[in-house]
Design a protein around this motif. Structure first.
Motif, PDB file in Angstrom:
ATOM      1  N   ILE A   6      -3.881 -13.031  -3.718  1.00  0.00           N
ATOM      2  CA  ILE A   6      -3.443 -14.386  -3.388  1.00  0.00           C
ATOM      3  C   ILE A   6      -4.025 -14.769  -2.034  1.00  0.00           C
ATOM      4  N   ASN A   7      -4.016 -16.048  -1.740  1.00  0.00           N
ATOM      5  CA  ASN A   7      -4.484 -16.533  -0.445  1.00  0.00           C
ATOM      6  C   ASN A   7      -3.321 -16.479   0.538  1.00  0.00           C
ATOM      7  N   HIS A   8      -3.344 -15.441   1.378  1.00  0.00           N
ATOM      8  CA  HIS A   8      -2.188 -15.295   2.279  1.00  0.00           C
ATOM      9  C   HIS A   8      -2.483 -15.767   3.696  1.00  0.00           C
ATOM     10  N   LYS A   9      -3.575 -16.504   3.875  1.00  0.00           N
ATOM     11  CA  LYS A   9      -3.893 -17.144   5.161  1.00  0.00           C
ATOM     12  C   LYS A   9      -3.847 -16.100   6.276  1.00  0.00           C
ATOM     13  N   ASN A  10      -3.030 -16.315   7.293  1.00  0.00           N
ATOM     14  CA  ASN A  10      -2.968 -15.379   8.412  1.00  0.00           C
ATOM     15  C   ASN A  10      -1.802 -14.396   8.308  1.00  0.00           C
ATOM     16  N   VAL A  11      -1.070 -14.436   7.208  1.00  0.00           N
ATOM     17  CA  VAL A  11       0.060 -13.515   7.039  1.00  0.00           C
ATOM     18  C   VAL A  11      -0.476 -12.117   6.712  1.00  0.00           C
ATOM     19  N   LEU A  12       0.093 -11.125   7.360  1.00  0.00           N
ATOM     20  CA  LEU A  12      -0.358  -9.739   7.195  1.00  0.00           C
ATOM     21  C   LEU A  12       0.401  -9.090   6.048  1.00  0.00           C
ATOM     22  N   PHE A  13      -0.343  -8.467   5.140  1.00  0.00           N
ATOM     23  CA  PHE A  13       0.283  -7.835   3.976  1.00  0.00           C
ATOM     24  C   PHE A  13       0.350  -6.319   4.169  1.00  0.00           C
ATOM     25  N   ILE A  14       1.489  -5.763   3.775  1.00  0.00           N
ATOM     26  CA  ILE A  14       1.762  -4.335   3.950  1.00  0.00           C
ATOM     27  C   ILE A  14       2.008  -3.713   2.586  1.00  0.00           C
ATOM     28  N   ALA A  15       1.314  -2.624   2.300  1.00  0.00           N
ATOM     29  CA  ALA A  15       1.438  -1.927   1.023  1.00  0.00           C
ATOM     30  C   ALA A  15       2.696  -1.060   1.030  1.00  0.00           C
ATOM     31  N   HIS A  16       3.663  -1.440   0.202  1.00  0.00           N
ATOM     32  CA  HIS A  16       4.972  -0.781   0.162  1.00  0.00           C
ATOM     33  C   HIS A  16       4.872   0.596  -0.484  1.00  0.00           C
ATOM     34  N   ARG A  17       5.135   1.640   0.297  1.00  0.00           N
ATOM     35  CA  ARG A  17       5.014   3.029  -0.159  1.00  0.00           C
ATOM     36  C   ARG A  17       3.589   3.337  -0.601  1.00  0.00           C
ATOM     37  N   GLY A  18       2.619   2.735   0.077  1.00  0.00           N
ATOM     38  CA  GLY A  18       1.229   2.810  -0.343  1.00  0.00           C
ATOM     39  C   GLY A  18       0.972   1.796  -1.434  1.00  0.00           C
ATOM     40  N   ALA A  19      -0.172   1.918  -2.085  1.00  0.00           N
ATOM     41  CA  ALA A  19      -0.472   1.028  -3.214  1.00  0.00           C
ATOM     42  C   ALA A  19       0.293   1.545  -4.424  1.00  0.00           C
ATOM     43  N   SER A  20       1.585   1.262  -4.431  1.00  0.00           N
ATOM     44  CA  SER A  20       2.498   1.904  -5.390  1.00  0.00           C
ATOM     45  C   SER A  20       2.424   1.314  -6.786  1.00  0.00           C
ATOM     46  N   CYS A  21       1.667   0.220  -6.951  1.00  0.00           N
ATOM     47  CA  CYS A  21       1.436  -0.278  -8.306  1.00  0.00           C
ATOM     48  C   CYS A  21       0.245   0.426  -8.954  1.00  0.00           C
TER      49      CYS A  21
END
Length: 240
Positions: A6-21
């Motif tokens: 997705i286009n998350h602009k300047n929001v920082l994304f954090i992988a929950h428990r690593g790339a758990s998907c």
């Protein structure tokens, strides 16, 4: 399954428990998968074993992620370390899925230049928090760690030991003026259940000098609403 871009602009994304998907949660495989993607940070959970070692797993017991059901903090490190974890990737013959150590996780975050988002599970003794800080400092990565915890006492101890530590108070409770005052007093940011947030509340937190992380958002439309609110970070299992 793959991550959803997705286009998350300047929001920082954090992988929950690593790339758990993509890989079994809180394993080296999950951390490496997150490292190879666009995430700002990789989140995990640290427990103290019976013999005082640091080991990474979310639950207090192992039954959800392993065949044997053991109480983590009542079991020695060596027993937990050799426990095979369930493979969620659909691959066959995996022998690499074990509970990681703290330094293995920090090493992966350092290699892939990701911020380590480390949840202090349960109430941890002050001297063990100090030991944890020392281990991370010895790895040369302390300035790239954000500590999070539902236990305010953990974060207060952390700030006494290392005043410069970045720390966020985890909460699923209403964020009221009293909580905001405590965050300001102890120089903490917040990591809130995403459904608690509103544009007005995010503005109030920002006006109080508090950064806003939120968990755990896996819906693209909900994430867009949070982005529009102006949150600083989003913790997610599958969005990227």
């Amino acid at each position: 399954m793959d991550t959803v871009r997705i286009n998350h602009k300047n929001v920082l994304f954090i992988a929950h428990r690593g790339a758990s998907c993509l890989e079994t949660e809180n394993t080296l495989a999950a951390f490496i998968a997150a490292g190879n993607r666009t995430y700002f940070g990789i989140e995990t959970d640290v427990h103290i074993t019976k013999d005082g070692k640091f080991i990474l797993i979310h639950d207090d017991t192992t039954g959800r992620v392993a065949e044997s059901d053991l109480v983590v903090e009542e079991t020695d490190f060596s027993t937990l370390r050799t426990l095979p974890l369930k493979d969620t990737s659909g691959k066959c013959g995996r022998i690499d899925l074990r509970m990681p150590t703290l330094l293995e996780y920090i090493g992966i975050c350092k290699k892939y230049e990701k911020t380590a988002v480390l949840e202090l599970k349960n109430r941890i003794e002050t001297e063990k928090i100090a030991e944890m800080v020392q281990e991370i400092q010895s790895a040369g990565y302390f300035e790239n760690v954000i500590f999070i915890s539902f236990y305010l006492e953990n974060l207060m101890d952390l700030k006494t030991i290392a005043p410069s530590a970045a720390a966020q108070f985890l909460t699923s409770n209403e964020i009221d003026d009293k909580m905001i005052a405590s965050l300001m007093q102890f120089k903490l940011d917040i990591d809130a259940k995403d459904s608690l947030l509103s544009p007005a509340l995010v503005k109030q937190l920002h006006d109080s000098g508090i950064k806003v992380n939120c968990w755990t958002c896996d819906d693209a439309n909900s994430a867009q609403s949070l982005i529009d609110m102006g949150v600083d970070m989003i913790t997610t299992n599958c969005l990227e």
